[in-house]
Design a protein around this motif. Structure first.
Motif, PDB file in Angstrom:
ATOM      1  N   ALA A 155      13.683  17.853  -4.503  1.00 14.58           N
ATOM      2  CA  ALA A 155      12.981  16.954  -3.593  1.00 14.58           C
ATOM      3  C   ALA A 155      12.713  17.683  -2.291  1.00 14.58           C
ATOM      4  CB  ALA A 155      13.796  15.684  -3.347  1.00 14.58           C
ATOM      5  N   LEU A 156      11.455  17.818  -1.966  1.00 19.36           N
ATOM      6  CA  LEU A 156      11.039  18.394  -0.693  1.00 19.36           C
ATOM      7  C   LEU A 156      10.500  17.242   0.139  1.00 19.36           C
ATOM      8  CD1 LEU A 156       9.177  21.538  -2.076  1.00 19.36           C
ATOM      9  CD2 LEU A 156      11.575  21.327  -1.403  1.00 19.36           C
ATOM     10  N   ARG A 157      11.258  16.838   1.148  1.00 17.31           N
ATOM     11  CA  ARG A 157      10.931  15.624   1.883  1.00 17.31           C
ATOM     12  C   ARG A 157      10.181  15.947   3.171  1.00 17.31           C
ATOM     13  NH1 ARG A 157      16.366  14.726   0.767  1.00 17.31           N
ATOM     14  NH2 ARG A 157      16.925  14.603   2.967  1.00 17.31           N
ATOM     15  N   SER A 158       9.304  15.028   3.540  1.00 24.84           N
ATOM     16  CA  SER A 158       8.506  15.232   4.749  1.00 24.84           C
ATOM     17  C   SER A 158       9.277  14.876   6.011  1.00 24.84           C
ATOM     18  CB  SER A 158       7.218  14.401   4.670  1.00 24.84           C
ATOM     19  OG  SER A 158       7.517  13.042   4.408  1.00 24.84           O
ATOM     20  N   HIS A 159      10.371  14.115   5.871  1.00 28.63           N
ATOM     21  CA  HIS A 159      11.182  13.741   7.027  1.00 28.63           C
ATOM     22  C   HIS A 159      12.643  14.020   6.697  1.00 28.63           C
ATOM     23  CE1 HIS A 159       7.741  11.835   8.886  1.00 28.63           C
ATOM     24  NE2 HIS A 159       7.533  11.164   7.773  1.00 28.63           N
ATOM     25  N   THR A 160      13.332  14.768   7.553  1.00 28.45           N
ATOM     26  CA  THR A 160      14.710  15.162   7.288  1.00 28.45           C
ATOM     27  C   THR A 160      15.671  13.981   7.327  1.00 28.45           C
ATOM     28  OG1 THR A 160      15.019  15.689   9.628  1.00 28.45           O
ATOM     29  CG2 THR A 160      14.355  17.481   8.178  1.00 28.45           C
ATOM     30  N   ASN A 161      15.303  12.907   8.011  1.00 30.64           N
ATOM     31  CA  ASN A 161      16.197  11.755   8.108  1.00 30.64           C
ATOM     32  C   ASN A 161      15.918  10.709   7.040  1.00 30.64           C
ATOM     33  OD1 ASN A 161      13.764  10.842   9.053  1.00 30.64           O
ATOM     34  ND2 ASN A 161      14.605   9.734  10.816  1.00 30.64           N
ATOM     35  N   TYR A 162      15.082  11.056   6.066  1.00 27.81           N
ATOM     36  CA  TYR A 162      14.757  10.116   4.999  1.00 27.81           C
ATOM     37  C   TYR A 162      15.985   9.867   4.136  1.00 27.81           C
ATOM     38  CZ  TYR A 162      12.388   8.034   1.023  1.00 27.81           C
ATOM     39  OH  TYR A 162      12.013   7.182   0.024  1.00 27.81           O
ATOM     40  N   SER A 163      16.264   8.592   3.825  1.00 23.63           N
ATOM     41  CA  SER A 163      17.491   8.252   3.099  1.00 23.63           C
ATOM     42  C   SER A 163      17.217   7.579   1.762  1.00 23.63           C
ATOM     43  CB  SER A 163      18.375   7.324   3.958  1.00 23.63           C
ATOM     44  OG  SER A 163      17.677   6.137   4.290  1.00 23.63           O
ATOM     45  N   GLY A 164      15.997   7.710   1.219  1.00 27.25           N
ATOM     46  CA  GLY A 164      15.666   7.066  -0.041  1.00 27.25           C
ATOM     47  C   GLY A 164      16.357   7.710  -1.220  1.00 27.25           C
ATOM     48  N   GLU A 165      16.251   7.050  -2.391  1.00 27.83           N
ATOM     49  CA  GLU A 165      16.927   7.536  -3.589  1.00 27.83           C
ATOM     50  C   GLU A 165      16.166   8.672  -4.274  1.00 27.83           C
ATOM     51  OE1 GLU A 165      19.810   6.914  -4.277  1.00 27.83           O
ATOM     52  OE2 GLU A 165      20.225   5.127  -3.122  1.00 27.83           O
ATOM     53  N   ASN A 166      14.950   8.989  -3.808  1.00 36.08           N
ATOM     54  CA  ASN A 166      14.259  10.113  -4.431  1.00 36.08           C
ATOM     55  C   ASN A 166      14.617  11.420  -3.735  1.00 36.08           C
ATOM     56  OD1 ASN A 166      12.817   9.686  -2.084  1.00 36.08           O
ATOM     57  ND2 ASN A 166      10.811   9.934  -3.023  1.00 36.08           N
ATOM     58  N   ARG A 167      15.810  11.478  -3.202  1.00 35.19           N
ATOM     59  CA  ARG A 167      16.355  12.742  -2.715  1.00 35.19           C
ATOM     60  C   ARG A 167      16.841  13.565  -3.895  1.00 35.19           C
ATOM     61  NH1 ARG A 167      21.212  11.300   0.959  1.00 35.19           N
ATOM     62  NH2 ARG A 167      20.029   9.406   1.352  1.00 35.19           N
ATOM     63  N   MET A 168      17.121  14.823  -3.667  1.00 34.75           N
ATOM     64  CA  MET A 168      17.612  15.693  -4.720  1.00 34.75           C
ATOM     65  C   MET A 168      18.923  15.128  -5.276  1.00 34.75           C
ATOM     66  SD  MET A 168      18.254  19.753  -4.415  1.00 34.75           S
ATOM     67  CE  MET A 168      18.562  20.786  -5.838  1.00 34.75           C
ATOM     68  N   GLY A 169      18.989  14.917  -6.575  1.00 34.38           N
ATOM     69  CA  GLY A 169      20.161  14.329  -7.201  1.00 34.38           C
ATOM     70  C   GLY A 169      20.144  12.818  -7.249  1.00 34.38           C
ATOM     71  N   GLY A 170      19.151  12.196  -6.616  1.00 33.94           N
ATOM     72  CA  GLY A 170      19.067  10.733  -6.611  1.00 33.94           C
ATOM     73  C   GLY A 170      18.539  10.182  -7.927  1.00 33.94           C
ATOM     74  N   ARG A 171      18.679   8.896  -8.086  1.00 39.83           N
ATOM     75  CA  ARG A 171      18.252   8.224  -9.307  1.00 39.83           C
ATOM     76  C   ARG A 171      17.515   6.931  -8.970  1.00 39.83           C
ATOM     77  NH1 ARG A 171      21.358   9.575 -14.035  1.00 39.83           N
ATOM     78  NH2 ARG A 171      22.849  11.250 -13.595  1.00 39.83           N
ATOM     79  N   MET A 172      16.559   6.583  -9.819  1.00 43.72           N
ATOM     80  CA  MET A 172      15.849   5.316  -9.705  1.00 43.72           C
ATOM     81  C   MET A 172      15.527   4.818 -11.112  1.00 43.72           C
ATOM     82  SD  MET A 172      15.474   4.276  -6.571  1.00 43.72           S
ATOM     83  CE  MET A 172      14.160   3.076  -6.759  1.00 43.72           C
ATOM     84  N   PRO A 173      15.342   3.510 -11.291  1.00 41.61           N
ATOM     85  CA  PRO A 173      14.961   3.001 -12.609  1.00 41.61           C
ATOM     86  C   PRO A 173      13.550   3.451 -12.982  1.00 41.61           C
ATOM     87  CG  PRO A 173      14.943   1.245 -10.970  1.00 41.61           C
ATOM     88  CD  PRO A 173      15.568   2.423 -10.313  1.00 41.61           C
ATOM     89  N   LEU A 174      13.328   3.636 -14.264  1.00 42.91           N
ATOM     90  CA  LEU A 174      12.076   4.210 -14.737  1.00 42.91           C
ATOM     91  C   LEU A 174      10.849   3.369 -14.377  1.00 42.91           C
ATOM     92  CD1 LEU A 174      13.245   5.280 -18.319  1.00 42.91           C
ATOM     93  CD2 LEU A 174      12.758   6.817 -16.402  1.00 42.91           C
TER      94      LEU A 174
END
Length: 276
Positions: free
Chosen positions: A125-144
Protein backbone atom coordinates in the motif's frame (compact mmCIF):
# COMPACT_ATOMS: atom_id res chain seq x y z
CA UNK A 1 -10.15 -51.41 38.77
CA UNK A 2 -7.66 -51.23 35.92
CA UNK A 3 -8.96 -49.64 32.72
CA UNK A 4 -7.52 -50.43 29.33
CA UNK A 5 -6.69 -47.77 26.76
CA UNK A 6 -10.11 -48.03 25.14
CA UNK A 7 -12.04 -47.24 28.34
CA UNK A 8 -9.63 -44.88 30.12
CA UNK A 9 -10.79 -41.24 30.18
CA UNK A 10 -8.94 -38.97 27.81
CA UNK A 11 -7.32 -35.83 29.10
CA UNK A 12 -6.54 -32.88 26.90
CA UNK A 13 -2.85 -32.10 26.59
CA UNK A 14 -1.93 -28.76 28.12
CA UNK A 15 -1.24 -26.00 25.62
CA UNK A 16 2.41 -25.20 25.20
CA UNK A 17 3.79 -21.66 25.36
CA UNK A 18 4.39 -21.73 21.61
CA UNK A 19 0.82 -22.88 21.00
CA UNK A 20 -0.57 -19.96 23.01
CA UNK A 21 1.58 -17.39 21.20
CA UNK A 22 0.58 -18.81 17.82
CA UNK A 23 -3.06 -18.66 18.93
CA UNK A 24 -2.64 -14.94 19.65
CA UNK A 25 -1.26 -14.36 16.15
CA UNK A 26 -3.87 -16.65 14.61
CA UNK A 27 -6.63 -14.55 16.18
CA UNK A 28 -6.04 -11.93 13.50
CA UNK A 29 -7.43 -14.23 10.81
CA UNK A 30 -10.86 -13.48 12.35
CA UNK A 31 -10.63 -9.71 12.43
CA UNK A 32 -10.60 -6.77 10.07
CA UNK A 33 -6.94 -6.09 10.69
CA UNK A 34 -7.33 -4.63 14.19
CA UNK A 35 -8.49 -6.41 17.36
CA UNK A 36 -9.16 -5.42 20.94
CA UNK A 37 -7.54 -7.42 23.71
CA UNK A 38 -10.91 -8.99 24.51
CA UNK A 39 -11.30 -10.12 20.91
CA UNK A 40 -7.80 -11.61 20.89
CA UNK A 41 -8.57 -13.54 24.08
CA UNK A 42 -11.85 -14.84 22.64
CA UNK A 43 -10.47 -15.89 19.26
CA UNK A 44 -7.35 -17.44 20.82
CA UNK A 45 -9.43 -19.18 23.52
CA UNK A 46 -7.24 -17.75 26.28
CA UNK A 47 -7.95 -16.07 29.61
CA UNK A 48 -7.85 -12.30 29.31
CA UNK A 49 -4.84 -12.00 31.61
CA UNK A 50 -2.90 -14.58 29.58
CA UNK A 51 -3.81 -12.87 26.32
CA UNK A 52 -2.68 -9.54 27.75
CA UNK A 53 0.68 -10.92 28.85
CA UNK A 54 1.33 -12.68 25.55
CA UNK A 55 0.23 -9.68 23.49
CA UNK A 56 2.69 -7.48 25.42
CA UNK A 57 5.47 -9.97 24.72
CA UNK A 58 4.68 -10.08 20.99
CA UNK A 59 4.55 -6.25 20.91
CA UNK A 60 7.98 -6.14 22.58
CA UNK A 61 9.28 -8.60 19.97
CA UNK A 62 7.86 -6.43 17.20
CA UNK A 63 5.15 -8.74 15.91
CA UNK A 64 2.21 -6.59 17.01
CA UNK A 65 1.62 -2.87 17.31
CA UNK A 66 -1.00 -0.70 18.97
CA UNK A 67 -2.83 1.73 16.71
CA UNK A 68 -4.27 5.14 17.56
CA UNK A 69 -7.54 3.56 18.81
CA UNK A 70 -5.77 1.21 21.24
CA UNK A 71 -6.37 -1.88 19.11
CA UNK A 72 -3.70 -4.42 18.20
CA UNK A 73 -2.51 -4.95 14.64
CA UNK A 74 -0.05 -7.28 12.99
CA UNK A 75 3.16 -5.36 12.43
CA UNK A 76 5.22 -4.80 9.31
CA UNK A 77 7.66 -7.35 10.76
CA UNK A 78 5.08 -10.14 10.46
CA UNK A 79 4.27 -9.14 6.89
CA UNK A 80 7.95 -9.03 6.02
CA UNK A 81 8.36 -12.57 7.37
CA UNK A 82 5.37 -13.73 5.35
CA UNK A 83 6.80 -12.02 2.30
CA UNK A 84 9.91 -14.16 2.47
CA UNK A 85 7.95 -16.93 0.74
CA UNK A 86 8.94 -17.42 -2.90
CA UNK A 87 5.66 -16.34 -4.45
CA UNK A 88 5.00 -13.33 -2.22
CA UNK A 89 8.55 -12.10 -2.68
CA UNK A 90 8.49 -12.30 -6.46
CA UNK A 91 5.02 -10.75 -6.58
CA UNK A 92 5.98 -7.71 -4.54
CA UNK A 93 9.34 -7.33 -6.28
CA UNK A 94 7.68 -7.45 -9.70
CA UNK A 95 4.81 -5.16 -8.73
CA UNK A 96 6.52 -2.45 -6.71
CA UNK A 97 8.15 -0.48 -9.58
CA UNK A 98 4.82 -0.30 -11.41
CA UNK A 99 2.86 0.52 -8.26
CA UNK A 100 5.34 3.29 -7.48
CA UNK A 101 4.91 4.75 -10.96
CA UNK A 102 1.11 4.69 -10.61
CA UNK A 103 1.39 6.34 -7.20
CA UNK A 104 3.79 9.00 -8.54
CA UNK A 105 1.63 9.91 -11.54
CA UNK A 106 -1.71 9.96 -9.70
CA UNK A 107 -0.65 11.08 -6.19
CA UNK A 108 -3.35 8.72 -4.92
CA UNK A 109 -3.37 5.70 -2.62
CA UNK A 110 -2.34 2.59 -4.57
CA UNK A 111 -2.42 -1.00 -3.38
CA UNK A 112 -1.67 -4.57 -4.39
CA UNK A 113 -4.16 -7.12 -3.07
CA UNK A 114 -4.77 -10.85 -2.95
CA UNK A 115 -7.74 -12.83 -1.77
CA UNK A 116 -7.46 -14.54 1.61
CA UNK A 117 -10.65 -16.51 2.19
CA UNK A 118 -13.52 -14.02 2.39
CA UNK A 119 -11.28 -10.97 2.60
CA UNK A 120 -8.92 -8.80 0.64
CA UNK A 121 -5.38 -8.84 2.02
CA UNK A 122 -3.26 -5.85 1.04
CA UNK A 123 0.30 -6.96 0.30
CA UNK A 124 1.47 -3.46 -0.57
CA UNK A 125 0.00 0.00 0.00
CA UNK A 126 1.44 3.31 -1.12
CA UNK A 127 -0.68 5.93 0.60
CA UNK A 128 -1.11 9.55 -0.37
CA UNK A 129 -1.35 10.67 3.27
CA UNK A 130 0.97 9.36 6.00
CA UNK A 131 -1.69 9.79 8.69
CA UNK A 132 -4.25 7.68 6.84
CA UNK A 133 -5.67 5.00 9.15
CA UNK A 134 -7.91 2.97 6.80
CA UNK A 135 -7.85 -0.81 6.48
CA UNK A 136 -6.29 -0.71 3.01
CA UNK A 137 -2.91 -0.21 4.62
CA UNK A 138 -0.20 -2.79 4.06
CA UNK A 139 -1.32 -5.97 5.84
CA UNK A 140 -4.89 -4.69 6.24
CA UNK A 141 -8.01 -6.61 5.36
CA UNK A 142 -11.47 -5.76 4.05
CA UNK A 143 -14.47 -7.85 2.97
CA UNK A 144 -14.52 -8.72 -0.71
CA UNK A 145 -17.87 -7.16 -1.62
CA UNK A 146 -17.10 -3.68 -0.29
CA UNK A 147 -13.91 -2.87 -2.21
CA UNK A 148 -12.99 -2.66 -5.88
CA UNK A 149 -10.01 -5.00 -5.46
CA UNK A 150 -12.20 -7.44 -3.55
CA UNK A 151 -14.87 -7.48 -6.24
CA UNK A 152 -12.23 -8.07 -8.92
CA UNK A 153 -10.83 -11.03 -7.02
CA UNK A 154 -14.32 -12.38 -6.37
CA UNK A 155 -15.33 -11.93 -10.02
CA UNK A 156 -12.57 -14.28 -11.16
CA UNK A 157 -13.02 -16.81 -8.37
CA UNK A 158 -14.55 -20.25 -8.86
CA UNK A 159 -18.34 -20.23 -9.19
CA UNK A 160 -18.73 -22.30 -6.03
CA UNK A 161 -16.62 -19.84 -4.05
CA UNK A 162 -18.71 -16.94 -5.36
CA UNK A 163 -21.97 -18.60 -4.36
CA UNK A 164 -20.62 -19.53 -0.93
CA UNK A 165 -19.66 -15.91 -0.35
CA UNK A 166 -22.98 -14.50 -1.53
CA UNK A 167 -24.96 -16.83 0.74
CA UNK A 168 -23.56 -15.27 3.94
CA UNK A 169 -24.65 -12.01 5.58
CA UNK A 170 -22.72 -9.12 4.04
CA UNK A 171 -21.81 -6.01 5.99
CA UNK A 172 -23.11 -2.64 4.80
CA UNK A 173 -20.76 0.30 5.43
CA UNK A 174 -22.69 3.05 3.66
CA UNK A 175 -26.02 3.22 1.78
CA UNK A 176 -24.03 2.53 -1.42
CA UNK A 177 -22.49 -0.73 -0.20
CA UNK A 178 -24.11 -3.45 -2.32
CA UNK A 179 -25.17 -6.48 -0.27
CA UNK A 180 -27.92 -7.95 -2.45
CA UNK A 181 -26.70 -11.25 -3.99
CA UNK A 182 -28.42 -10.74 -7.36
CA UNK A 183 -27.05 -7.21 -7.70
CA UNK A 184 -23.58 -8.44 -6.78
CA UNK A 185 -23.77 -11.24 -9.36
CA UNK A 186 -24.61 -8.64 -12.02
CA UNK A 187 -21.70 -6.50 -10.82
CA UNK A 188 -19.28 -9.43 -11.07
CA UNK A 189 -20.48 -10.17 -14.60
CA UNK A 190 -19.86 -6.54 -15.53
CA UNK A 191 -16.35 -6.66 -14.07
CA UNK A 192 -15.46 -9.72 -16.16
CA UNK A 193 -16.82 -7.97 -19.25
CA UNK A 194 -15.05 -4.64 -18.72
CA UNK A 195 -11.85 -5.85 -17.07
CA UNK A 196 -12.11 -3.48 -14.12
CA UNK A 197 -14.19 -2.53 -11.10
CA UNK A 198 -15.23 0.95 -9.99
CA UNK A 199 -17.03 1.74 -6.73
CA UNK A 200 -18.31 5.04 -5.35
CA UNK A 201 -18.83 5.62 -1.64
CA UNK A 202 -19.09 1.98 -0.56
CA UNK A 203 -16.71 2.36 2.40
CA UNK A 204 -16.59 6.12 2.86
CA UNK A 205 -19.20 8.50 1.36
CA UNK A 206 -16.44 10.75 -0.03
CA UNK A 207 -14.16 8.10 -1.53
CA UNK A 208 -14.30 5.79 -4.51
CA UNK A 209 -12.02 3.02 -5.73
CA UNK A 210 -10.90 1.45 -8.99
CA UNK A 211 -9.27 -1.95 -9.48
CA UNK A 212 -8.09 -4.26 -12.25
CA UNK A 213 -7.07 -7.94 -12.33
CA UNK A 214 -3.51 -9.19 -12.76
CA UNK A 215 -3.92 -12.17 -15.08
CA UNK A 216 -1.71 -15.23 -14.87
CA UNK A 217 -0.44 -17.05 -17.95
CA UNK A 218 -3.34 -19.49 -17.67
CA UNK A 219 -5.99 -16.79 -17.31
CA UNK A 220 -6.45 -17.14 -13.55
CA UNK A 221 -6.51 -14.09 -11.28
CA UNK A 222 -4.86 -14.26 -7.88
CA UNK A 223 -3.93 -10.58 -7.58
CA UNK A 224 -5.54 -7.19 -8.14
CA UNK A 225 -4.25 -3.62 -8.38
CA UNK A 226 -6.37 -0.84 -6.95
CA UNK A 227 -6.44 2.86 -6.23
CA UNK A 228 -8.59 5.09 -4.03
CA UNK A 229 -9.83 8.50 -5.22
CA UNK A 230 -11.83 11.41 -3.80
CA UNK A 231 -15.24 11.67 -5.47
CA UNK A 232 -15.42 15.47 -5.65
CA UNK A 233 -11.83 15.97 -6.77
CA UNK A 234 -10.43 13.16 -8.93
CA UNK A 235 -11.29 11.84 -12.39
CA UNK A 236 -12.02 8.10 -12.15
CA UNK A 237 -12.15 7.69 -15.94
CA UNK A 238 -8.48 8.67 -16.18
CA UNK A 239 -7.64 6.46 -13.22
CA UNK A 240 -9.27 3.35 -14.73
CA UNK A 241 -6.88 3.34 -17.69
CA UNK A 242 -3.86 3.92 -15.45
CA UNK A 243 -4.80 1.06 -13.09
CA UNK A 244 -5.45 -1.36 -15.96
CA UNK A 245 -2.11 -0.51 -17.57
CA UNK A 246 -0.35 -1.05 -14.24
CA UNK A 247 -2.02 -4.45 -13.79
CA UNK A 248 -0.96 -5.48 -17.30
CA UNK A 249 2.63 -4.41 -16.66
CA UNK A 250 2.75 -6.40 -13.42
CA UNK A 251 1.38 -9.48 -15.20
CA UNK A 252 4.09 -9.17 -17.87
CA UNK A 253 6.79 -8.77 -15.24
CA UNK A 254 5.62 -11.92 -13.46
CA UNK A 255 5.47 -13.87 -16.73
CA UNK A 256 9.02 -12.83 -17.65
CA UNK A 257 10.41 -14.26 -14.43
CA UNK A 258 9.30 -17.82 -15.24
CA UNK A 259 8.92 -18.63 -11.55
CA UNK A 260 6.72 -21.47 -10.27
CA UNK A 261 3.01 -20.56 -10.27
CA UNK A 262 1.06 -19.55 -7.20
CA UNK A 263 -0.02 -22.61 -5.14
CA UNK A 264 -3.67 -21.64 -5.57
CA UNK A 265 -3.20 -21.71 -9.35
CA UNK A 266 -1.69 -25.19 -9.15
CA UNK A 267 -4.66 -26.39 -7.10
CA UNK A 268 -7.09 -24.76 -9.56
CA UNK A 269 -5.45 -26.48 -12.53
CA UNK A 270 -5.49 -29.83 -10.73
CA UNK A 271 -9.23 -29.44 -10.04
CA UNK A 272 -9.86 -28.63 -13.71
CA UNK A 273 -7.96 -31.74 -14.73
CA UNK A 274 -9.87 -33.89 -12.24
CA UNK A 275 -6.73 -34.68 -10.23
CA UNK A 276 -7.94 -33.23 -6.91
Amino acid sequence: MVMDSATAPRTESPRTAANRVLAVLGAFSHGRGALTLTEIARYADLPLTTAHRLAREVVAWGGLELDETGKYRLSRKILDLASSSTYAMRLRESALPHLSELHRTTCLTVHLAVRDGDEVLYLEALRSHTNYSGENRMGGRMPLHATATGLVLLAYAQEGDIEDYLRRPLQRYTPKTVTDPDELRATLTGIRASGHARLNGTISPRAGSVAAPVFGDDGTVETAVGSVFILERDDPARLIDAVRITATRIARSLACRNDPPHPATVAFNRRKAGLA
